[in-house]
Write a protein that holds these residues in place. Structure first.
Motif, mmCIF file in Angstrom:
data_model
loop_
_atom_site.group_PDB
_atom_site.id
_atom_site.type_symbol
_atom_site.label_atom_id
_atom_site.label_comp_id
_atom_site.label_asym_id
_atom_site.label_seq_id
_atom_site.Cartn_x
_atom_site.Cartn_y
_atom_site.Cartn_z
ATOM 1 N N UNK A 1 0.821 -1.173 0.045
ATOM 2 C CA UNK A 1 0.073 0.172 0.069
ATOM 3 C C UNK A 1 0.905 1.070 -0.038
ATOM 4 N N UNK A 2 2.027 1.247 -0.739
ATOM 5 C CA UNK A 2 2.858 2.487 -0.452
ATOM 6 C C UNK A 2 2.443 3.422 -1.503
ATOM 7 N N UNK A 3 2.952 4.655 -1.543
ATOM 8 C CA UNK A 3 2.386 5.751 -2.486
ATOM 9 C C UNK A 3 2.462 5.428 -3.781
ATOM 10 N N UNK A 4 3.616 4.591 -4.232
ATOM 11 C CA UNK A 4 3.760 4.490 -5.684
ATOM 12 C C UNK A 4 2.477 3.337 -6.205
ATOM 13 N N UNK A 5 2.324 2.456 -5.086
ATOM 14 C CA UNK A 5 1.390 1.354 -5.629
ATOM 15 C C UNK A 5 0.044 1.877 -5.717
ATOM 16 N N UNK A 6 -0.398 2.881 -4.890
ATOM 17 C CA UNK A 6 -1.595 3.628 -4.626
ATOM 18 C C UNK A 6 -1.880 4.334 -5.864
ATOM 19 N N UNK A 7 -0.969 5.072 -6.466
ATOM 20 C CA UNK A 7 -1.157 5.874 -7.501
ATOM 21 C C UNK A 7 -1.129 5.277 -8.865
ATOM 22 N N UNK A 8 -2.193 5.597 -9.616
ATOM 23 C CA UNK A 8 -2.503 4.770 -11.045
ATOM 24 C C UNK A 8 -1.340 5.163 -12.005
ATOM 25 N N UNK A 9 -0.679 6.404 -11.844
ATOM 26 C CA UNK A 9 0.495 6.949 -12.698
ATOM 27 C C UNK A 9 1.750 6.481 -12.222
ATOM 28 N N UNK A 10 1.877 5.694 -11.042
ATOM 29 C CA UNK A 10 2.941 5.010 -10.313
ATOM 30 C C UNK A 10 3.912 6.636 -10.074
ATOM 31 N N UNK A 11 3.575 7.533 -9.453
ATOM 32 C CA UNK A 11 4.162 9.028 -9.255
ATOM 33 C C UNK A 11 4.419 9.574 -10.468
ATOM 34 N N UNK A 12 3.407 9.709 -11.153
ATOM 35 C CA UNK A 12 3.384 10.525 -12.459
ATOM 36 C C UNK A 12 4.590 10.092 -13.544
ATOM 37 N N UNK A 13 5.230 8.732 -13.370
ATOM 38 C CA UNK A 13 5.613 8.111 -14.448
ATOM 39 C C UNK A 13 5.205 7.328 -15.582
ATOM 40 N N UNK A 14 3.838 7.254 -15.235
ATOM 41 C CA UNK A 14 3.079 6.314 -16.185
ATOM 42 C C UNK A 14 3.765 5.025 -16.669
ATOM 43 N N UNK A 15 4.504 4.348 -15.444
ATOM 44 C CA UNK A 15 5.319 3.365 -15.788
ATOM 45 C C UNK A 15 4.363 1.958 -15.987
ATOM 46 N N UNK A 16 3.279 1.839 -16.066
ATOM 47 C CA UNK A 16 2.249 0.966 -16.172
ATOM 48 C C UNK A 16 1.445 1.249 -17.346
ATOM 49 N N UNK A 17 1.264 2.359 -17.622
ATOM 50 C CA UNK A 17 -0.014 3.227 -18.526
ATOM 51 C C UNK A 17 0.027 2.893 -19.798
ATOM 52 N N UNK A 18 -0.986 2.450 -20.521
ATOM 53 C CA UNK A 18 -1.379 2.069 -22.014
ATOM 54 C C UNK A 18 -1.809 3.195 -22.729
ATOM 55 N N UNK A 19 -1.418 3.325 -24.000
ATOM 56 C CA UNK A 19 -2.208 4.070 -25.035
ATOM 57 C C UNK A 19 -3.628 3.605 -25.075
ATOM 58 N N UNK A 20 -4.477 4.787 -25.176
ATOM 59 C CA UNK A 20 -5.730 4.392 -25.394
ATOM 60 C C UNK A 20 -6.153 3.996 -26.707
ATOM 61 N N UNK A 21 -6.783 3.163 -26.765
ATOM 62 C CA UNK A 21 -7.272 2.535 -28.321
ATOM 63 C C UNK A 21 -8.429 3.467 -28.975
ATOM 64 N N UNK A 22 -9.125 4.232 -28.289
ATOM 65 C CA UNK A 22 -10.170 4.838 -28.486
ATOM 66 C C UNK A 22 -10.002 6.405 -28.951
ATOM 67 N N UNK A 23 -8.889 6.915 -28.207
ATOM 68 C CA UNK A 23 -8.616 8.267 -28.681
ATOM 69 C C UNK A 23 -7.075 8.519 -28.734
ATOM 70 N N UNK A 24 -6.766 9.461 -29.401
ATOM 71 C CA UNK A 24 -5.269 9.829 -29.749
ATOM 72 C C UNK A 24 -4.646 10.268 -28.572
ATOM 73 N N UNK A 25 -4.998 10.971 -27.542
ATOM 74 C CA UNK A 25 -4.167 11.758 -26.573
ATOM 75 C C UNK A 25 -4.089 10.812 -25.267
#
Length: 503
Positions: A271-295
């Motif tokens: 439950x650390x700050x990194x794990x609770x943050x969907x963006x992993x401390x704004x790095x987007x280390x696990x984020x995926x490009x959206x398939x429905x929009x460009x941005x």
């Protein structure tokens, strides 16, 4: 329960909480790189689920001990002071417990899984006070381990029943005690390497109290040349009473991968700050490009939930977790295929191809993309056709940019005293020096600009040395520190000579 071990250096104290159990805090303010703990291992031995190795030095394909018939290389058989102790050898001799060698190349020798627990038990008999105060209170998660019935049964048969049966230790050690030791090792042991690079496990009862965080604030180094002594240092400046953390998992894995490892091997949800943050401390280390929009990018709605949905931050499009994990497994399979290719130009070119391909699927800083960058950093300058002296300027720039991007991630997840950061700093200085020199030769840079760029490279080397100077000189990192020191000396002399010419 507080423990009061006798440690060569100890600038920490033990606290307790319902969430963490026992954990360590800084006794007073500690500057970054400051020494917190020194500790010798309670026991050390071969890794579990490993191949046949020498019980003295852990090299593979050894001979057998002439006294007990268990694995021991020829060199260790001539040395009295090796990890295959007289007490251990006597156990196998007295019980006439035979070692059954496996076919050459076998990856797992179940019979050796008993060695490390046996060494802990023998150390308990030799040092009962340290066992009672430091080892006995360590977490071993017996109930959670029993839930994996197959693994529990394998440990019970291969270790507990083997030690009590064929090794004839039933009168000395109960099955309950042996299974406690197995759990202590599974949850708390650290992996180390010998001076020759062979892996092993070490148990440090006091340092093992460290709590977990996916952004650690301490760095540990293990010294084979000093009896595998561990030294714990502050990665960054610490305040008095600040909890001390290290990472139980690989910091450059994504949140889902880290959580899975911690659930399965350490029996908790982080439950650390990194794990609770969907963006992993704004790095987007696990984020995926959206398939429905460009941005937009899709991030886990509830990162610590193994069944979370993935939602686009721009258009709100939703993808289920099974769909996301299936895609990531497919991409990781492609990466694994490239990693299996022999070191050479094809491997490098395939890694570059995947990185280009994944631009439409992953955030630029995604952990899979970051892993490919690390692979490329290692190859540029080393593989045939891409040797450092042959790289044109655009490929030197490429290597430097790859280093910058990986360092950007590391500055968030491993700030300060980080071996991985140090190695990337070293990798980055080489193309910067070559680019500066080629620019000067081509009259693109004036003398002052050349000097400024070389000074930038010197700063990278200085930080690299400041980090790695705490490593054992015989380790890979310690050897690199020596190389970096020599490069720093030569580059500093060059800059001094350049300065006098400009004057």
């Amino acid at each position: 329960m507080k423990s009061t071990p006798t440690l060569p250096v100890n600038r920490t104290s033990v606290q307790w909480s319902p969430v963490c159990g026992r954990y360590l805090v800084a006794q007073g303010p500690v500057a970054g790189h400051g020494l917190l703990i020194e500790e010798l291992p309670f026991a050390l031995g071969p890794k579990c689920n490993g191949p046949v190795v020498c019980l003295g030095c852990y090299e593979s394909d050894p001979n057998l001990c002439i006294e007990c018939g268990w694995p021991l290389c020829e060199e260790c058989s001539r040395i009295q002071d090796n990890h295959h102790s007289k007490q251990e050898c006597r156990v196998f001799q007295d019980a006439r417990a035979r070692f059954f060698n496996l076919p050459k190349g076998s990856n797992h020798c179940p019979q050796l899984d008993c060695i490390m627990p046996l060494r802990v038990l023998l150390a308990k008999e030799a040092n009962p006070a340290r066992w009672e105060s430091e080892v006995a209170p360590m977490e071993h998660h017996e109930e959670e381990r029993k839930q994996d019935a197959d693994l529990w049964h394998a440990d019970r048969v291969n270790i507990a029943q083997y030690l009590r049966g064929p090794c004839k230790l039933a009168s000395r050690f109960s099955e309950e005690l042996i299974m406690q030791v197995v759990g202590v090792l599974e949850v708390n042991a650290f992996e180390a390497r010998t001076s020759r690079g062979y892996p092993l496990r070490c148990l440090y009862p006091y340092t093992g109290i460290l709590a977990h965080n996916c952004v650690p604030n301490t760095s540990r180094s293990i010294y084979p040349s000093e009896g595998f002594k561990i030294r714990l240092r502050a990665m960054v400046d610490l305040e008095e009473g600040q909890p001390l953390h290290h990472s139980y998992t690989y910091t450059l894995d994504g949140s889902a991968q880290r959580q899975n490892h911690l659930r399965q091997g350490k029996y908790f949800v982080c439950q650390c700050d990194r794990c609770l943050d969907p963006t992993e401390l704004e790095t987007h280390f696990s984020s995926l490009k959206c398939g429905q929009c460009a941005e937009g990018y899709q991030v886990p709605w509830q990162p610590t939930d193994s069944d979370t949905s993935w939602n686009c931050s721009t258009c709100g499009a939703i993808t289920s977790n099974p769909e996301v994990q299936a895609m990531l497994q497919s991409l990781q399979s492609e990466v694994n295929t490239v990693q299996a290719v022999d070191m050479g130009p094809k491997r490098l070119e395939e890694a570059e191809r995947l990185l280009r391909k994944y631009k439409s699927l992953l955030h630029p800083m995604h952990y899979i993309a970051t892993g490919l960058r690390q692979l490329l950093i290692e190859m540029y300058g080393r593989v045939q056709g891409y040797e450092m002296v042959q790289l044109p300027d655009h490929q030197l720039e490429r290597k430097a940019q790859l280093c910058r991007e990986v360092l950007q991630v590391l500055n968030s997840f491993e700030p300060g005293l980080s071996r991985t950061r140090a190695m990337n700093l070293y990798e980055m200085h080489v193309p910067l020096v070559l680019l500066a020199k080629s620019g000067f030769i081509a009259n693109k840079l004036k003398g002052g600009e050349l000097r400024a760029r070389l000074v930038d490279a010197i700063d990278l080397l200085k930080e690299c040395v400041e980090i790695l100077e705490f490593e054992d000189q015989s380790s890979q990192e310690g050897v690199l520190c020596g190389v970096a020191k020599q490069a720093l000396k030569q580059l500093s002399l060059s800059v001094e000579g350049l300065g006098s010419e400009l004057d």
